[in-house]
Write an enzyme that holds these catalytic residues in place. Sequence first.
Site, PDB file in Angstrom:
ATOM      1  CB  ALA A   8     -11.911   0.064   2.464  1.00 17.08           C
ATOM      2  N   GLY A   9     -11.930  -3.036   1.812  1.00 19.00           N
ATOM      3  CA  GLY A   9     -12.252  -4.369   2.610  1.00 19.00           C
ATOM      4  C   GLY A   9     -11.102  -5.619   1.662  1.00 19.00           C
ATOM      5  CG  HIS A  59     -20.290  13.340 -10.018  1.00 18.33           C
ATOM      6  ND1 HIS A  59     -20.448  13.818 -10.515  1.00 18.33           N
ATOM      7  CD2 HIS A  59     -19.072  12.401  -9.071  1.00 18.33           C
ATOM      8  CE1 HIS A  59     -19.670  13.770 -11.242  1.00 18.33           C
ATOM      9  NE2 HIS A  59     -18.628  12.507 -10.420  1.00 18.33           N
ATOM     10  CB  SER A  71     -15.692   9.793 -15.060  1.00 21.45           C
ATOM     11  OG  SER A  71     -14.552  10.292 -14.837  1.00 21.45           O
ATOM     12  NE  ARG A 118     -16.634  14.236  -7.835  1.00 21.39           N
ATOM     13  CZ  ARG A 118     -16.169  13.100  -7.399  1.00 21.39           C
ATOM     14  NH1 ARG A 118     -16.681  12.678  -6.489  1.00 21.39           N
ATOM     15  NH2 ARG A 118     -16.180  12.344  -8.057  1.00 21.39           N
ATOM     16  CG  HIS A 175     -20.725   9.876  -6.577  1.00 17.26           C
ATOM     17  ND1 HIS A 175     -20.874   9.441  -7.546  1.00 17.26           N
ATOM     18  CD2 HIS A 175     -19.173   9.865  -6.245  1.00 17.26           C
ATOM     19  CE1 HIS A 175     -20.136   8.604  -8.297  1.00 17.26           C
ATOM     20  NE2 HIS A 175     -18.725   8.971  -7.186  1.00 17.26           N
ATOM     21  NE  ARG A 181     -15.388  10.909  -3.061  1.00 22.31           N
ATOM     22  CZ  ARG A 181     -15.388  10.534  -4.491  1.00 22.31           C
ATOM     23  NH1 ARG A 181     -14.476  10.877  -4.882  1.00 22.31           N
ATOM     24  NH2 ARG A 181     -16.393  10.155  -4.899  1.00 22.31           N
TER      25      ARG A 181
END
Length: 637
Positions: free
Chosen positions: A44-45, A266, A284, A330, A401, A435
């Site tokens: 993002a930054g 997670h 993952s 999740r 997570h 999310r």
Amino acid sequence: MELKSNVPPGPIETKWTKHKFDMKLINPANKRKYSVIVVGTGLAGGSAAASLAELGYQVSCFCYQDSPRRAHSIAAQGGINAAKNYQNDGDSIYRLFYDTVKGGDFRAREANVYRLAEVSVNIIDQCVAQGVPFAREYGGLLANRSFGGAQVSRTFYARGQTGQQLLLGAYQALQRQVGLGAIKMYPRHEMQELVVIDGRARGIVTRDMETGAIESHVADAVILATGGYGTAFYLATYAKGCNTTAIWRAYKKGAAFANPCFTQIHPTCIPVTGDHQSKLTLMSESLRNDGRIWVPKKKGDHRAPADIPEDERDYYLERKYPSFGNLSPRDISSRAAKEVCDEGRGVGKTGLGVYLDFADAIGRLGKETIGERYGNLFEMYERITDEDPYKVPMRIYPAIHYTMGGLWVDYHLMSTIPGCFVLGEANFSDHGANRLGASALMQGLADGYFVIPYTLGNYFGSNKFDKIGTDHSAFKTSEAWVTDRMKTLLSIKGTRTVDDFHRELGKILWNDCGMARNDASLKHALQAIPELRERFWKDVRVLGENATVNQSLEKAGRVADFLELGELICRDALERRESCGAHFRTEYQAPDGEAQRNDQDFCHVAAWEYTGDNSPPIRHIEPLEFENVHLQTRSYK
């Protein structure tokens, strides 16, 4: 405090397109007159700093690492979502929007989520143009795989190192602007205070982590893109340096903190092995495409996995959620793993683990194909556990997570402090109460590449800015506060280490406000955390001095903030008397054990206003309206 979402009117499909035209523009020559501070150099930054500098703004960029390449975005493994529909399997912008709203258990703002889905298609083109080496099919087209909470394949990936490759793309764009002199880069600088003048964010105070120097930096706007606060739990999949200090400083200066109790668990993490660990390692979610999750049917069955016949195995996700199976979201997958372990059917020495088994996939596709898809993840697992996942199933268990909560922002990604914008995981805006996998990278790059260039320009074009220098009294007051805090931490000379206090806080949060929480546990935490915080300020021992590299001092400042944030997390969880997404109150569950929302009383964002260290924060609400995805009981069965 008033929460104005500033969502533009009109049909959701055209809101962003029309609003981009309606927002004010800055003449290219005039952009050079405006300055902006970007704190954080992750996806993002880094993308925001590069994009804004490319447009012509004066950008100062700060990170506490020695290089932007070490931002925690690098650790993301599985992929990034985009509604390209390359598989021709029914995907669309609307379906990605729908899946994200549903995945967040209807606790996100519709307009922000739709915009995210809309710009997702542009992110892939941007990254391919930067040279990001996405996986490709035999014919050369970009490959896709599935992730939890979706029944289509929309996740673009680079083996198990997607975050690293995307970050390198943003990093090279960032460094190009550094080389051109458009960005002034400040590595090894940690933000310690947000400076607000005449009601607007106008700069920050930092500590040079090599010299200890306290420095002021002024700008016309400040962008915070500093990631999530899950390290408050101590054992988490975050890098050890991840913290809450930047957004906590903004909160104490008037930025509302939204939904702090929405912390993601997670399901696919290497299990805890003992108190010697300082962090946990993620496997993952993409592994759930080909790995099958199971436990023995019998309680206390400690046989080797190969010795347990097929009819004595419980593939519990496939049994309970046949439509989504091992790719259930999740929060649901994590609670299901906890449930079977609580029944005494967990695996491993601690009993806190379940199997993620690739035997079927290897038999069907071959070891070479599985290695092409996940080879670096398998290698990482073997190095950590000394077990070969090609031969024996992985053992996994849920862990902290990601944080869906964060600073409240409006449609323009601006906090309740004018001029203070918040991007990526540091804000609350897109994910609701849970999310979906592969959406974090999508949000970070959407905010940085495609949203903030428009909304920041609109802010600059709508306001006039007085010229201010770092000699302003607000900067001097902030510098004095930071200096005094460092001196206080170094002067306590107690008996316990910073890590000792952090570990104790983490256990309180995990036990009382983790995968399951209830009235009694939260009230216990709200009694225990203030007591722990009081002991911290009396008995912590911080070694060394300020005027040098001092990791003990750095950690002490961050843990002091976690001790305050931890209380707000539990306060928010106590007030939200429902179960939704990752926030699971045991008192509020359906007869089948699933989360039970209370839409009548809690279909809103809870945003907390700081009122002082010795007074309780004020809880404000932003009602959520669902006009395009109707409220319904979330089901993945």
